[in-house]
Design a protein around this motif. Structure first.
Motif, PDB file in Angstrom:
ATOM      1  N   ASP A 304       0.844  -1.243  -0.066  1.00 40.81           N
ATOM      2  CA  ASP A 304       0.055  -0.032   0.197  1.00 40.81           C
ATOM      3  C   ASP A 304       0.761   1.160   0.065  1.00 40.81           C
ATOM      4  O   ASP A 304       0.122   2.346   0.168  1.00 40.81           O
ATOM      5  N   SER A 305       2.207   1.068  -0.169  1.00 40.00           N
ATOM      6  CA  SER A 305       2.895   2.330  -0.357  1.00 40.00           C
ATOM      7  C   SER A 305       4.298   1.963  -0.844  1.00 40.00           C
ATOM      8  O   SER A 305       4.737   1.020  -1.073  1.00 40.00           O
ATOM      9  N   ASP A 335      -2.341   0.815  -3.741  1.00 42.58           N
ATOM     10  CA  ASP A 335      -2.039   2.070  -3.602  1.00 42.58           C
ATOM     11  C   ASP A 335      -2.145   2.959  -5.104  1.00 42.58           C
ATOM     12  O   ASP A 335      -1.167   2.704  -5.886  1.00 42.58           O
ATOM     13  N   SER A 397       5.466   4.875   6.914  1.00 39.86           N
ATOM     14  CA  SER A 397       5.267   4.301   5.447  1.00 39.86           C
ATOM     15  C   SER A 397       6.438   4.186   4.915  1.00 39.86           C
ATOM     16  O   SER A 397       7.432   4.156   5.094  1.00 39.86           O
ATOM     17  N   ASN A 399       6.814   5.212   1.790  1.00 41.95           N
ATOM     18  CA  ASN A 399       6.900   6.617   1.007  1.00 41.95           C
ATOM     19  C   ASN A 399       6.988   7.546   2.324  1.00 41.95           C
ATOM     20  O   ASN A 399       5.810   8.076   2.802  1.00 41.95           O
ATOM     21  N   LYS A 402       4.246  10.055   2.879  1.00 42.63           N
ATOM     22  CA  LYS A 402       2.989   9.549   3.585  1.00 42.63           C
ATOM     23  C   LYS A 402       3.160   9.590   5.201  1.00 42.63           C
ATOM     24  O   LYS A 402       2.337   9.513   5.928  1.00 42.63           O
ATOM     25  N   VAL A 427       2.551  11.707  -3.870  1.00 43.53           N
ATOM     26  CA  VAL A 427       1.205  11.159  -3.495  1.00 43.53           C
ATOM     27  C   VAL A 427       0.165  11.817  -4.388  1.00 43.53           C
ATOM     28  O   VAL A 427      -0.049  13.009  -4.147  1.00 43.53           O
TER      29      VAL A 427
END
Length: 429
Positions: A304-305, A335, A397, A399, A402, A427
């Motif tokens: 999810d990232s 994501d 995360s 990333n 985030k 994002v």
């Protein structure tokens, strides 16, 4: 359904933005039951966070109209039919997924008060109270703000202009579905509730997926739509659980253990396809390196990232190192996906592991370039748990764009979880 006409007359009481307490994502209800059971006395604060500061929500959305929609949500309670569906339906192959004591509480629930204040061009919207009560504000609050923004943009459009707008948007969705129809062995679900264009539009997209993809379409995260359209309700758990458990930790050692305590509680409650690891709250690689052996036996991992392909490779290598066969596991990508990325990831990994997709904002809110100034382009709006029992929560995360939390706590969490340099990625949604 003539969406353009319904939108044109959106002041009708027939079209409140949130129609039901189960107009929410399935994972929210699963997590709510877990919290109800395991952390019933925890107090949590949720807060709206607009990651896309260029979208001036307080200038676009009338405060009175926002309060009207939020107050309407506070008037909602489960209907008899909704309660019967939750109590008696089969979810993930299990009947009575929701326990009688939880259902008795849920049937009597009215969502707690909210705090709304304008700060410049943005709204400060917070919810504070018992975790299992205020957590159910997240999805409807986001849905209200997203749809009020959509309504603000299209409010000046005439009936024919709206018909053309929705015809173009429908064509775009259908062309995407036609491309996905050609992907052999595809399994994909709608994950688009939180940042949808509107309820009516999400419902239309789900119906299009049902007709266009057949068995390739596995269901929707939205419980109300799943009930009405008689498809599977899809979802497991989210970052909220490890964020709050971690905030409650009294020491660095407890903090390091907290994400695994979350999954230990989940392991006691669920089995099979509900045993999906979400490893990226504090960095995927470190989470898996320190994970107990019993987690390797779980069904799969949700990415999810970060770079999704790198995340899948990390998962596959981890399973192999733990003596598990990746071909028997499931990787769920979720994501910011759109068709090309879905096609590419499926081609890259479908012969090595079981691949699934949760298609979100770019299914249910892709109106990019369809109105002047791109004023309906999707943007990144979240509602997160920001404190638990008075302590700040943190998310790192895969990333760093985030990441959230006080700077000093982010530094501490990076030290405890051994998070080094990370690759920044924009994002989008």
């Amino acid at each position: 359904m003539d969406i353009a006409t319904r939108v044109y007359n959106h002041k009708w009481k027939i079209d409140p933005i949130v129609r039901s307490l189960i107009d929410t994502d399935f994972y929210k209800l699963l997590m709510c039951q877990s919290v109800f059971r395991n952390k019933p006395d925890t107090t949590v604060t949720f807060s709206l966070i607009n990651r896309s500061a260029h979208v001036p929500l307080a200038k676009l959305i009338d405060e009175g109209e926002l309060r009207e929609q939020l107050d309407h949500i506070r008037s909602l309670s489960l209907s008899r039919g909704e309660s019967t569906w939750l109590r008696g339906n089969t979810f993930y192959g299990k009947r009575q997924m929701f326990r009688p004591d939880f259902m008795e509480w849920f049937e009597g629930l009215r969502l707690p008060p909210y705090h709304l204040e304008r700060k410049g061009d943005q709204y400060e919207l917070t919810f504070e109270g018992k975790w299992h009560e205020v957590m159910l504000w997240e999805i409807p609050a986001l849905a209200v703000l997203m749809e009020l923004r959509s309504r603000a943009v299209i409010n000046s459009m005439g009936r024919f202009e709206l018909q053309v707008l929705y015809a173009r948007a429908m064509t775009r969705v259908w062309e995407k579905i036609e491309r996905l129809r050609e992907v052999e062995g595809l399994t994909i679900a709608d994950f688009g509730t939180r940042r949808r264009h509107s309820f009516l539009w999400q419902d239309w997209c789900v119906q299009a997926m049902i007709e266009g993809l057949g068995e390739k379409f596995t269901g929707t995260s939205n419980c109300l739509i799943a009930m009405r359209r008689e498809v599977e309700a899809i979802g497991t758990n989210a970052h909220e659980l490890p964020m709050v458990y971690s905030a409650l930790a009294d020491s660095d050692a407890d903090l390091a253990q907290a994400p695994y305590d979350v999954l230990s509680d989940w392991h006691d409650e669920h089995e099979g396809n509900l045993r999906i690891i979400l490893p990226d709250t504090y960095g995927t690689q470190g989470f898996l390196d320190r994970a107990p052996d019993w987690l390797a036996g779980w069904t799969g991992i949700r990415i999810d990232s970060g770079d999704p392909a790198k995340g899948a490779e990390v998962a596959i290598n981890w399973w192999r190192a733990r003596g598990e066969d990746p071909a028997e596991k499931r990787v769920i990508f979720s994501d910011g996906l759109d068709v090309q990325q879905i096609q590419d990831l499926h081609a890259q990994f479908s012969d090595r592991t079981k691949v699934s997709f949760g298609w979100g904002t770019l299914l249910t809110n892709d109106f990019r370039k369809l109105v002047p100034d791109d004023a309906l382009a999707p943007f990144s709006l979240v509602c997160k748990a920001v404190a638990a029992n008075g302590r700040p929560t943190v998310k790192l995360s895969d990333n760093p764009e985030k990441a959230m939390g006080p700077a000093e706590e982010i530094t501490r969490y990076k030290r405890v979880f051994g998070v080094g340099e990370q690759e920044r990625q924009a994002v989008i949604v």
